[in-house]
Scaffold this motif. Structure first.
Motif, PDB file in Angstrom:
ATOM      1  N   ALA B 391       0.833  -1.213   0.000  1.00 56.31           N
ATOM      2  CA  ALA B 391       0.000   0.000   0.000  1.00 56.31           C
ATOM      3  C   ALA B 391       0.862   1.255   0.000  1.00 56.31           C
ATOM      4  O   ALA B 391       2.036   1.226   0.362  1.00 56.31           O
ATOM      5  CB  ALA B 391      -0.904   0.003   1.217  1.00 56.31           C
ATOM      6  N   LYS B 392       0.243   2.347  -0.438  1.00 56.95           N
ATOM      7  CA  LYS B 392       0.918   3.646  -0.375  1.00 56.95           C
ATOM      8  C   LYS B 392       0.096   4.572   0.499  1.00 56.95           C
ATOM      9  O   LYS B 392      -1.127   4.625   0.382  1.00 56.95           O
ATOM     10  CB  LYS B 392       1.014   4.234  -1.776  1.00 56.95           C
ATOM     11  N   PRO B 393       0.787   5.312   1.389  1.00 59.60           N
ATOM     12  CA  PRO B 393       0.030   6.267   2.216  1.00 59.60           C
ATOM     13  C   PRO B 393      -0.514   7.397   1.351  1.00 59.60           C
ATOM     14  O   PRO B 393       0.026   7.676   0.281  1.00 59.60           O
ATOM     15  CB  PRO B 393       1.074   6.798   3.197  1.00 59.60           C
ATOM     16  N   ARG B 394      -1.566   8.006   1.836  1.00 57.85           N
ATOM     17  CA  ARG B 394      -2.042   9.227   1.173  1.00 57.85           C
ATOM     18  C   ARG B 394      -0.995  10.321   1.399  1.00 57.85           C
ATOM     19  O   ARG B 394      -0.165  10.191   2.311  1.00 57.85           O
ATOM     20  CB  ARG B 394      -3.388   9.636   1.774  1.00 57.85           C
ATOM     21  N   PRO B 395      -1.000  11.390   0.573  1.00 59.62           N
ATOM     22  CA  PRO B 395       0.069  12.388   0.694  1.00 59.62           C
ATOM     23  C   PRO B 395       0.204  12.903   2.125  1.00 59.62           C
ATOM     24  O   PRO B 395      -0.787  13.151   2.804  1.00 59.62           O
ATOM     25  CB  PRO B 395      -0.388  13.511  -0.233  1.00 59.62           C
ATOM     26  N   LYS B 396       1.457  13.038   2.566  1.00 60.86           N
ATOM     27  CA  LYS B 396       1.682  13.608   3.901  1.00 60.86           C
ATOM     28  C   LYS B 396       1.717  15.112   3.740  1.00 60.86           C
ATOM     29  O   LYS B 396       2.632  15.644   3.088  1.00 60.86           O
ATOM     30  CB  LYS B 396       3.027  13.148   4.442  1.00 60.86           C
ATOM     31  N   ALA B 397       0.763  15.790   4.300  1.00 57.41           N
ATOM     32  CA  ALA B 397       0.724  17.234   4.104  1.00 57.41           C
ATOM     33  C   ALA B 397       0.337  17.906   5.400  1.00 57.41           C
ATOM     34  O   ALA B 397      -0.534  17.422   6.125  1.00 57.41           O
ATOM     35  CB  ALA B 397      -0.276  17.584   3.019  1.00 57.41           C
ATOM     36  N   VAL B 398       1.010  19.011   5.677  1.00 61.49           N
ATOM     37  CA  VAL B 398       0.659  19.787   6.864  1.00 61.49           C
ATOM     38  C   VAL B 398      -0.772  20.292   6.725  1.00 61.49           C
ATOM     39  O   VAL B 398      -1.544  20.295   7.674  1.00 61.49           O
ATOM     40  CB  VAL B 398       1.644  20.961   7.029  1.00 61.49           C
ATOM     41  N   ARG B 399      -1.108  20.726   5.480  1.00 65.54           N
ATOM     42  CA  ARG B 399      -2.489  21.162   5.246  1.00 65.54           C
ATOM     43  C   ARG B 399      -3.232  20.043   4.531  1.00 65.54           C
ATOM     44  O   ARG B 399      -3.717  20.215   3.412  1.00 65.54           O
ATOM     45  CB  ARG B 399      -2.465  22.451   4.449  1.00 65.54           C
ATOM     46  N   TYR B 400      -3.319  18.887   5.192  1.00 66.75           N
ATOM     47  CA  TYR B 400      -3.926  17.732   4.547  1.00 66.75           C
ATOM     48  C   TYR B 400      -5.379  17.998   4.151  1.00 66.75           C
ATOM     49  O   TYR B 400      -5.846  17.550   3.113  1.00 66.75           O
ATOM     50  CB  TYR B 400      -3.853  16.491   5.447  1.00 66.75           C
ATOM     51  N   GLY B 401      -6.096  18.740   4.982  1.00 61.43           N
ATOM     52  CA  GLY B 401      -7.502  19.035   4.687  1.00 61.43           C
ATOM     53  C   GLY B 401      -7.660  19.713   3.339  1.00 61.43           C
ATOM     54  O   GLY B 401      -8.567  19.387   2.567  1.00 61.43           O
ATOM     55  N   ASP B 402      -6.766  20.636   3.020  1.00 61.06           N
ATOM     56  CA  ASP B 402      -6.831  21.322   1.733  1.00 61.06           C
ATOM     57  C   ASP B 402      -6.428  20.398   0.595  1.00 61.06           C
ATOM     58  O   ASP B 402      -7.000  20.439  -0.489  1.00 61.06           O
ATOM     59  CB  ASP B 402      -5.902  22.544   1.746  1.00 61.06           C
ATOM     60  N   VAL B 403      -5.425  19.535   0.879  1.00 66.31           N
ATOM     61  CA  VAL B 403      -4.960  18.616  -0.154  1.00 66.31           C
ATOM     62  C   VAL B 403      -6.069  17.644  -0.532  1.00 66.31           C
ATOM     63  O   VAL B 403      -6.390  17.462  -1.705  1.00 66.31           O
ATOM     64  CB  VAL B 403      -3.710  17.844   0.340  1.00 66.31           C
ATOM     65  N   THR B 404      -6.712  17.057   0.479  1.00 63.45           N
ATOM     66  CA  THR B 404      -7.752  16.072   0.171  1.00 63.45           C
ATOM     67  C   THR B 404      -8.955  16.742  -0.487  1.00 63.45           C
ATOM     68  O   THR B 404      -9.571  16.186  -1.393  1.00 63.45           O
ATOM     69  CB  THR B 404      -8.137  15.243   1.410  1.00 63.45           C
ATOM     70  N   SER B 405      -9.269  17.989  -0.089  1.00 61.23           N
ATOM     71  CA  SER B 405     -10.361  18.711  -0.748  1.00 61.23           C
ATOM     72  C   SER B 405     -10.050  18.920  -2.217  1.00 61.23           C
ATOM     73  O   SER B 405     -10.929  18.748  -3.070  1.00 61.23           O
ATOM     74  CB  SER B 405     -10.567  20.087  -0.119  1.00 61.23           C
ATOM     75  N   ALA B 406      -8.807  19.290  -2.521  1.00 66.64           N
ATOM     76  CA  ALA B 406      -8.432  19.537  -3.918  1.00 66.64           C
ATOM     77  C   ALA B 406      -8.552  18.251  -4.724  1.00 66.64           C
ATOM     78  O   ALA B 406      -9.051  18.262  -5.862  1.00 66.64           O
ATOM     79  CB  ALA B 406      -7.009  20.078  -3.983  1.00 66.64           C
ATOM     80  N   ILE B 407      -8.115  17.134  -4.130  1.00 66.70           N
ATOM     81  CA  ILE B 407      -8.204  15.853  -4.842  1.00 66.70           C
ATOM     82  C   ILE B 407      -9.668  15.481  -5.084  1.00 66.70           C
ATOM     83  O   ILE B 407     -10.054  15.096  -6.188  1.00 66.70           O
ATOM     84  CB  ILE B 407      -7.488  14.737  -4.033  1.00 66.70           C
ATOM     85  N   GLN B 408     -10.481  15.636  -4.048  1.00 65.26           N
ATOM     86  CA  GLN B 408     -11.901  15.306  -4.198  1.00 65.26           C
ATOM     87  C   GLN B 408     -12.565  16.170  -5.265  1.00 65.26           C
ATOM     88  O   GLN B 408     -13.343  15.689  -6.084  1.00 65.26           O
ATOM     89  CB  GLN B 408     -12.634  15.514  -2.874  1.00 65.26           C
ATOM     90  N   GLU B 409     -12.238  17.460  -5.240  1.00 70.70           N
ATOM     91  CA  GLU B 409     -12.793  18.408  -6.212  1.00 70.70           C
ATOM     92  C   GLU B 409     -12.503  17.927  -7.635  1.00 70.70           C
ATOM     93  O   GLU B 409     -13.402  17.842  -8.472  1.00 70.70           O
ATOM     94  CB  GLU B 409     -12.121  19.766  -5.970  1.00 70.70           C
ATOM     95  N   ALA B 410     -11.241  17.595  -7.886  1.00 72.63           N
ATOM     96  CA  ALA B 410     -10.817  17.204  -9.236  1.00 72.63           C
ATOM     97  C   ALA B 410     -11.453  15.873  -9.635  1.00 72.63           C
ATOM     98  O   ALA B 410     -12.016  15.746 -10.727  1.00 72.63           O
ATOM     99  CB  ALA B 410      -9.298  17.102  -9.292  1.00 72.63           C
ATOM    100  N   ALA B 411     -11.368  14.884  -8.756  1.00 70.61           N
ATOM    101  CA  ALA B 411     -11.874  13.556  -9.099  1.00 70.61           C
ATOM    102  C   ALA B 411     -13.392  13.607  -9.299  1.00 70.61           C
ATOM    103  O   ALA B 411     -13.923  13.025 -10.247  1.00 70.61           O
ATOM    104  CB  ALA B 411     -11.521  12.557  -8.000  1.00 70.61           C
TER     105      ALA B 411
END
Lengths: 327, 437
Positions: B391-411
């Motif tokens: 498995a691969k972890p989801r991106p490690k980001a200090v602003r993970y909330g923004d990162v996951t929102s951006a991914i969800q938005e695009a997908a």
């Protein structure tokens, strides 16, 4: 203050002071739970924090004063579209749901007013939606609106209600109207019950049709109550959060309201912008409330004030209780 | 007269406010002297009572383990603090607690994607790596507990995606469980040729606009040989591989291979559909196994399904996203030495075994997956181990909330045909570049 005798004045002054003393706990509590958060939010909205990471990967601590940047960032730049969308949604939901609630609420009130038997039961059952917490009713409606839920079974078509689009707005409106129309209905019913029967009798003698009676008697006489009910609903609707959040979901453009936007910013630790959104919403609500009170004459405490004034005119001595009520 | 009184009252009220404001400010300041240092792992000191802040302890096993600990350590008792049900709610409470520098929570039960945010904000302290036998833990799980090569937490529960499939239908159609997306497609066609399965949906996952979509999108991209971020943490979603991964899902929806309504699926909606026999294949977490195996009538597919690793897109095997929870120590807590010992106790082999038996949550110690007795009770363990190890972890980001929102938005935009996948990914790349600077 023109005519009363000295003694009366002093007595009134003492009574006023006593009243103020007795009320002071309330003022202190109000200051703590209303005043302080307002000021704190206003202050917060001028700062930004935790947006940069240093070379070791740690977030740079401390608040940075940014003036009105959080506000200008709202109206221009990349976040502007999201803000105006949320602003539009908030306004749209308020206008449409309150309009529908007024129509349905008045109809409910008329039915409840006419019902002679089972009146208590009818009234209680109409109130059930209002008694259910919004988040719970949102979950109930989520079951209704899910892909193989009741709503789709009824219309015999598969509409994916919780996906982006007009259907999502529509789902929120239906659920909101279902929940809050009874509130309007109950307030209007209270208004209906104080209309004297003989007015209607006179109208009937004059040969007025039921429709004419409704437009010329019921509606004008129930108007003060109705305006207050609408005011309450408008203020409530402008703060709409839990219903679209639970029913449709976070960050769905079609239903994102200003409170959801502020919540999202706060949960991503951008407290400054979040406070700015909340402040703008506060101003928006205050303006709407002001317009209501000034233009439509929604006067929540007016009757008490009038009564006080009448009492003063009748008697030379001012009534301290009446003075206190408007405050 | 009344006016003057009101004025005086306002003055009084504001004076009271001022006093309380100063008071709270003062106590907040004095509590915040225990921040973690930046350099080497600071020594964890202090012994005494601690708390464990966690989501709901549904199985009661956390309490059971805590009772065991308390019996052995009467002077260093641990108390459970149950936080809200939703992950968002738990995170919010922990952050609020950190922001007022409160010592109310000692050990934090954190979702694997929060590590970077909590570490970067110095809300949790660095842990001494040499005090844990991390070699015996699943490597990808340990990676979720690290930020910038330092250890900030210890993995307690792990989770990986599995491909659930209808064993009965595949056997009837005479096909093997698929290893790739192409095999899955052809297997589905063969099954749909059976009269009893003509209207079955081929594939389901979690595609509503929430964290589950990030998980499914990441898996698709990784399985197609792409990645969300590269080794140095730079975003890499504007690549042909990433597009191939996203297109797999987009085309799945377009061709009807993925039922239209799957766009509203979270874990539970998908599970209901699978249990009702509406889906042939489904990407889901291990928790579904026990529920779909129930023979009380709630599941139509009890005994008729099995699991396989996620299908690859291309020749290689599929790549799962990692779920799970890690234990960390709050920077503002007292008694950190006790907390460290408690984490060691909670991640011991005996504790993890009892956790698995009581909650069926996947353990983080590798050898438990090969235990014959446990495999008898949880037949999916072998497959799950494969899934987690690759498995691969989801991106490690200090602003993970923004990162996951951006991914969800695009997908979500691509899946609902609001944008074509190339545009969505290009925009996502730009956003992530900004967020992961």
């Amino acid at each position: 203050m023109t005519t009363p005798a000295r003694r009366g004045g002093r007595a009134a002054g003492e009574a006023g002071r006593l009243a103020a003393l007795l009320l002071s706990p309330t003022f202190i509590v109000l200051g703590l739970v209303v005043g302080y958060p307002l000021v704190a939010a206003l202050r917060e909205s001028l700062y930004r924090s935790g947006q940069t990471v240093d070379a070791d990967g740690f977030v740079v601590q401390g608040d940075q004063f940014v003036g009105v940047d959080n506000y200008t960032g709202m109206f221009s730049g990349p976040a502007a579209a999201r803000f105006w969308n949320a602003f539009g949604n908030t306004t749209f939901f308020t206008v449409t749901t309150v309009a529908a609630e007024v129509v349905i609420g008045v109809a409910m009130a008329l039915v409840m007013h006419q019902a002679l038997r089972w009146r208590g039961l009818v009234r209680a059952s109409i109130l059930v939606p209002w008694a259910i917490p919004t988040a719970v009713s949102a979950i109930l409606w989520q079951w209704i609106f899910q892909a193989d839920g009741v709503a789709n079974a009824l219309i015999g078509n598969q509409i994916l209600w919780t996906t982006e689009g007009w259907h999502a707005k529509f789902a929120v409106m239906i659920a909101d109207v279902w929940k809050t129309a009874p509130f309007v209905g109950l307030l209007v019913l209270a208004g209906l019950q104080v209309i004297p029967r003989d007015v209607y009798e006179a109208a009937r003698v004059d040969g007025a049709s039921p429709a004419r009676q409704f437009w010329s008697i019921t509606l004008p006489l129930v108007r003060p109550v109705l305006v207050v009910a609408v005011l309450f609903r408008v203020l409530d609707s402008l703060r709409m959060f839990d219903l679209p959040f639970v029913l449709i979901g976070n960050r769905k453009e079609s239903v994102e309201t200003l409170t959801m936007l502020a919540w999202d910013e706060a949960s991503n630790l951008r407290f400054g912008p979040a406070a700015a959104y909340a402040t703008i919403l506060f101003v928006y609500i205050a303006v709407v409330a002001f317009v209501f009170v000034k233009l439509l004459g929604a006067d929540v405490i007016g009757e008490a004030r009038d009564r006080g004034r009448q009492a003063r005119e009748r008697r030379p001595k001012p009534l301290p209780q009446a003075e206190v009520v408007p405050a | 007269m009344a006016q003057r009184t009101t004025l005086r009252l306002t003055a009084l009220a504001s004076a009271v406010l001022l006093v309380t404001a100063c008071g709270s400010g003062g106590s907040g300041g004095s509590g915040g002297t225990t921040g973690g240092g930046g350099g080497a792992a600071p020594a964890l000191e202090g012994r005494g009572e601690i708390t464990l802040a966690t989501g709901k302890d549904t199985s009661n096993n956390m309490q059971k383990l805590s009772d065991e600990w308390n019996a052995a350590h009467p002077n260093e008792k641990v108390r459970l603090v149950e936080l809200p049900d939703s992950a968002d709610g738990q995170r919010q409470q922990m952050i609020q607690n950190a922001q007022v520098k409160s010592d109310a929570y000692t050990v934090l039960n954190m979702d694997v994607v929060w590590t970077a945010e909590f570490a970067a904000n110095r809300w949790v302290v660095e842990l001494p790596r040499d005090q844990f036998d991390l070699n015996n833990f699943l490597k990808p799980a340990v990676a979720t507990a690290e930020y910038r090569d330092k250890l900030y937490a210890v993995p307690v529960y792990s989770d990986g995606g599995l491909l659930y499939y209808r064993k009965d239908l595949l056997e009837k159609a005479g096909v093997q469980p698929p290893k790739t997306w192409d095999e899955l497609t052809s297997a589905c066609q063969k099954v749909k040729a059976l009269p009893e399965a003509a209207s079955i949906g081929c594939y389901g996952g979690q595609f509503d606009k929430y964290e589950g979509l990030t998980v499914n999108f990441d898996e698709s991209v990784n399985s197609a040989g792409g990645s969300i971020v590269d080794g140095s943490g730079k975003p890499t979603v504007d690549t042909p591989q990433a597009k191939a991964g996203l297109d797999k899902l987009v085309n799945g929806f377009a061709s009807g291979q993925i039922p239209q309504k799957a766009i509203t699926f979270k874990e539970e909606d998908g599970r209901r559909a699978f249990q009702a026999g509406e889906l042939l294949f489904m990407r889901q977490w291990p928790y579904q196994w026990a529920l779909a195996s129930k023979t009380d009538g709630s599941s139509q597919v009890a005994g008729k399904f099995d699991v396989a690793p996620l299908p690859g897109n291309g020749s290689g095997p599929g790549v799962s996203s990692l779920g799970g929870h890690n234990f960390a120590i709050s920077a503002f807590a007292k008694n950190k030495a006790t907390a460290l010992d408690f984490i060691k106790f909670f991640t011991s082999e005996a504790a993890e075994r009892s956790n698995l038996l009581a909650t069926s949550q996947a353990p983080t110690r590798t050898n438990l997956y090969d235990d014959a007795e446990l495999n008898k009770q949880f037949p999916y363990l072998k497959t799950l181990k494969e899934s987690i190890l690759s498995a691969k972890p989801r991106p490690k980001a200090v602003r993970y909330g923004d990162v996951t929102s951006a991914i969800q938005e695009a997908a979500y935009a691509a899946l609902t045909k609001n944008k074509d996948s190339a545009t969505a990914l290009k925009e996502l790349q730009a956003k992530l570049q900004d967020l992961l600077k």
